[in-house]
Design a protein around this motif. Structure first.
Motif, PDB file in Angstrom:
ATOM      1  N   LYS A  23      -0.669  26.792  -9.767  1.00 30.87           N
ATOM      2  CA  LYS A  23      -0.240  25.439 -10.081  1.00 30.87           C
ATOM      3  C   LYS A  23      -0.873  24.431  -9.130  1.00 30.87           C
ATOM      4  N   VAL A  24      -1.360  23.347  -9.724  1.00 34.30           N
ATOM      5  CA  VAL A  24      -1.980  22.278  -8.945  1.00 34.30           C
ATOM      6  C   VAL A  24      -1.348  20.956  -9.355  1.00 34.30           C
ATOM      7  N   GLY A  25      -1.129  20.103  -8.380  1.00 38.50           N
ATOM      8  CA  GLY A  25      -0.645  18.752  -8.632  1.00 38.50           C
ATOM      9  C   GLY A  25      -1.572  17.750  -7.975  1.00 38.50           C
ATOM     10  N   ALA A  26      -1.667  16.573  -8.567  1.00 41.90           N
ATOM     11  CA  ALA A  26      -2.487  15.512  -7.986  1.00 41.90           C
ATOM     12  C   ALA A  26      -1.752  14.193  -8.123  1.00 41.90           C
ATOM     13  N   ALA A  27      -1.907  13.342  -7.141  1.00 46.25           N
ATOM     14  CA  ALA A  27      -1.323  12.003  -7.183  1.00 46.25           C
ATOM     15  C   ALA A  27      -2.366  11.000  -6.723  1.00 46.25           C
ATOM     16  N   ILE A  28      -2.475   9.927  -7.490  1.00 46.46           N
ATOM     17  CA  ILE A  28      -3.453   8.870  -7.233  1.00 46.46           C
ATOM     18  C   ILE A  28      -2.716   7.597  -6.855  1.00 46.46           C
ATOM     19  N   ALA A  29      -3.212   6.924  -5.840  1.00 44.36           N
ATOM     20  CA  ALA A  29      -2.739   5.581  -5.510  1.00 44.36           C
ATOM     21  C   ALA A  29      -3.816   4.599  -5.953  1.00 44.36           C
ATOM     22  N   MET A  72       0.846  -1.188   0.000  1.00 50.26           N
ATOM     23  CA  MET A  72       0.000   0.000   0.000  1.00 50.26           C
ATOM     24  C   MET A  72       0.882   1.240   0.000  1.00 50.26           C
ATOM     25  N   VAL A  73       0.487   2.235  -0.740  1.00 48.55           N
ATOM     26  CA  VAL A  73       1.215   3.492  -0.840  1.00 48.55           C
ATOM     27  C   VAL A  73       0.936   4.341   0.399  1.00 48.55           C
ATOM     28  N   SER A  74       1.973   4.922   0.970  1.00 46.68           N
ATOM     29  CA  SER A  74       1.793   5.764   2.153  1.00 46.68           C
ATOM     30  C   SER A  74       1.303   7.153   1.741  1.00 46.68           C
ATOM     31  N   LEU A  75       0.678   7.821   2.676  1.00 49.86           N
ATOM     32  CA  LEU A  75       0.209   9.183   2.437  1.00 49.86           C
ATOM     33  C   LEU A  75       1.392  10.105   2.164  1.00 49.86           C
ATOM     34  N   ASP A  76       2.514   9.865   2.813  1.00 50.57           N
ATOM     35  CA  ASP A  76       3.725  10.660   2.559  1.00 50.57           C
ATOM     36  C   ASP A  76       4.197  10.508   1.119  1.00 50.57           C
ATOM     37  N   GLU A  77       4.137   9.292   0.580  1.00 54.68           N
ATOM     38  CA  GLU A  77       4.530   9.063  -0.811  1.00 54.68           C
ATOM     39  C   GLU A  77       3.598   9.801  -1.771  1.00 54.68           C
ATOM     40  N   LEU A  78       2.307   9.732  -1.492  1.00 53.85           N
ATOM     41  CA  LEU A  78       1.340  10.438  -2.350  1.00 53.85           C
ATOM     42  C   LEU A  78       1.553  11.941  -2.286  1.00 53.85           C
ATOM     43  N   PHE A  79       1.768  12.458  -1.081  1.00 53.05           N
ATOM     44  CA  PHE A  79       2.027  13.889  -0.912  1.00 53.05           C
ATOM     45  C   PHE A  79       3.270  14.299  -1.708  1.00 53.05           C
ATOM     46  N   SER A  80       4.335  13.524  -1.601  1.00 50.03           N
ATOM     47  CA  SER A  80       5.577  13.839  -2.323  1.00 50.03           C
ATOM     48  C   SER A  80       5.380  13.826  -3.827  1.00 50.03           C
ATOM     49  N   ALA A  81       4.603  12.865  -4.319  1.00 50.43           N
ATOM     50  CA  ALA A  81       4.344  12.791  -5.761  1.00 50.43           C
ATOM     51  C   ALA A  81       3.524  13.991  -6.231  1.00 50.43           C
ATOM     52  N   ALA A  82       2.525  14.392  -5.455  1.00 55.21           N
ATOM     53  CA  ALA A  82       1.702  15.550  -5.811  1.00 55.21           C
ATOM     54  C   ALA A  82       2.523  16.831  -5.774  1.00 55.21           C
ATOM     55  N   ARG A  83       3.368  16.941  -4.789  1.00 54.44           N
ATOM     56  CA  ARG A  83       4.207  18.139  -4.658  1.00 54.44           C
ATOM     57  C   ARG A  83       5.199  18.233  -5.818  1.00 54.44           C
ATOM     58  N   ALA A  84       5.807  17.106  -6.187  1.00 54.70           N
ATOM     59  CA  ALA A  84       6.785  17.107  -7.279  1.00 54.70           C
ATOM     60  C   ALA A  84       6.143  17.467  -8.611  1.00 54.70           C
ATOM     61  N   ILE A  85       4.965  16.926  -8.883  1.00 52.31           N
ATOM     62  CA  ILE A  85       4.323  17.193 -10.175  1.00 52.31           C
ATOM     63  C   ILE A  85       3.743  18.604 -10.218  1.00 52.31           C
ATOM     64  N   GLN A  86       3.382  19.155  -9.079  1.00 47.15           N
ATOM     65  CA  GLN A  86       2.845  20.519  -9.040  1.00 47.15           C
ATOM     66  C   GLN A  86       3.849  21.501  -9.639  1.00 47.15           C
ATOM     67  N   GLU A  87       5.114  21.269  -9.398  1.00 51.95           N
ATOM     68  CA  GLU A  87       6.150  22.148  -9.927  1.00 51.95           C
ATOM     69  C   GLU A  87       6.189  22.151 -11.452  1.00 51.95           C
ATOM     70  N   ALA A 101      -3.974  19.097   0.120  1.00 52.17           N
ATOM     71  CA  ALA A 101      -2.683  19.482   0.688  1.00 52.17           C
ATOM     72  C   ALA A 101      -2.268  20.873   0.261  1.00 52.17           C
ATOM     73  N   GLY A 102      -1.395  21.446   1.081  1.00 52.40           N
ATOM     74  CA  GLY A 102      -0.696  22.675   0.771  1.00 52.40           C
ATOM     75  C   GLY A 102       0.787  22.389   0.852  1.00 52.40           C
ATOM     76  N   PRO A 103       1.620  23.382   0.668  1.00 52.78           N
ATOM     77  CA  PRO A 103       3.066  23.167   0.655  1.00 52.78           C
ATOM     78  C   PRO A 103       3.621  22.508   1.916  1.00 52.78           C
ATOM     79  N   ASN A 104       2.944  22.697   3.041  1.00 54.40           N
ATOM     80  CA  ASN A 104       3.463  22.166   4.300  1.00 54.40           C
ATOM     81  C   ASN A 104       2.849  20.840   4.724  1.00 54.40           C
ATOM     82  N   GLY A 105       1.988  20.273   3.897  1.00 62.10           N
ATOM     83  CA  GLY A 105       1.416  18.971   4.237  1.00 62.10           C
ATOM     84  C   GLY A 105      -0.076  18.884   3.985  1.00 62.10           C
ATOM     85  N   ILE A 106      -0.646  17.793   4.452  1.00 64.96           N
ATOM     86  CA  ILE A 106      -2.080  17.544   4.300  1.00 64.96           C
ATOM     87  C   ILE A 106      -2.839  18.533   5.179  1.00 64.96           C
TER      88      ILE A 106
END
Length: 134
Positions: free
Chosen positions: A26-32, A1-16, A107-112
């Protein structure tokens, strides 16, 4: 199972990588998926603003293109003081591939910032089961 931290990191990286020269939002989204794969997407604007694509739509397209069809959880990453929840169209897109209890984390830049179920964001929704598909 994907952790919430992994999903957050993926969303943050793609937002850039979002292409938002008109709104500068700019908006990013990550799906598990239930199989443990992660798919991400970012918003893409164009000169015929507001015709563009949302981050959630991009992540769903990537998921479908890879042969997956179920959303286990999603993180939507945005800036500013207000919650950046999926728009109405994206809520319906998510509904197509998710269950009423699927978690949608905002989420925002500092987390969920807040977590919802799909049913909380789109109550009494119309979906594939209404048409006898599931």
């Amino acid at each position: 199972m994907v952790s919430l931290d992994e999903l957050f990191s993926a969303a943050r990286a793609i937002q850039e990588r979002a292409y938002a020269p008109y709104s500068n939002f700019k908006v990013g989204a990550a799906i598990a998926t239930p199989s443990g794969r992660v798919f991400s997407g970012c918003n893409v604007e164009n000169a015929a603003y507001p015709v563009g694509s949302c981050a959630e739509a991009g992540a769903i397209s990537a998921m479908i293109a890879a042969g997956e069809s179920r959303i286990a959880a999603i993180v939507v990453m945005g800036e500013g003081e207000n919650l950046v929840t999926p728009c109405g169209g994206c809520r319906q897109r998510i509904r197509e591939f998710a269950q009423p209890d699927t978690p949608i984390h905002v989420a925002g830049p500092n987390g969920i910032r807040e977590s919802f179920t799909l049913d909380a964001l789109l109550p009494f929704s119309f979906g594939p089961d209404n048409l006898g598909i599931r």
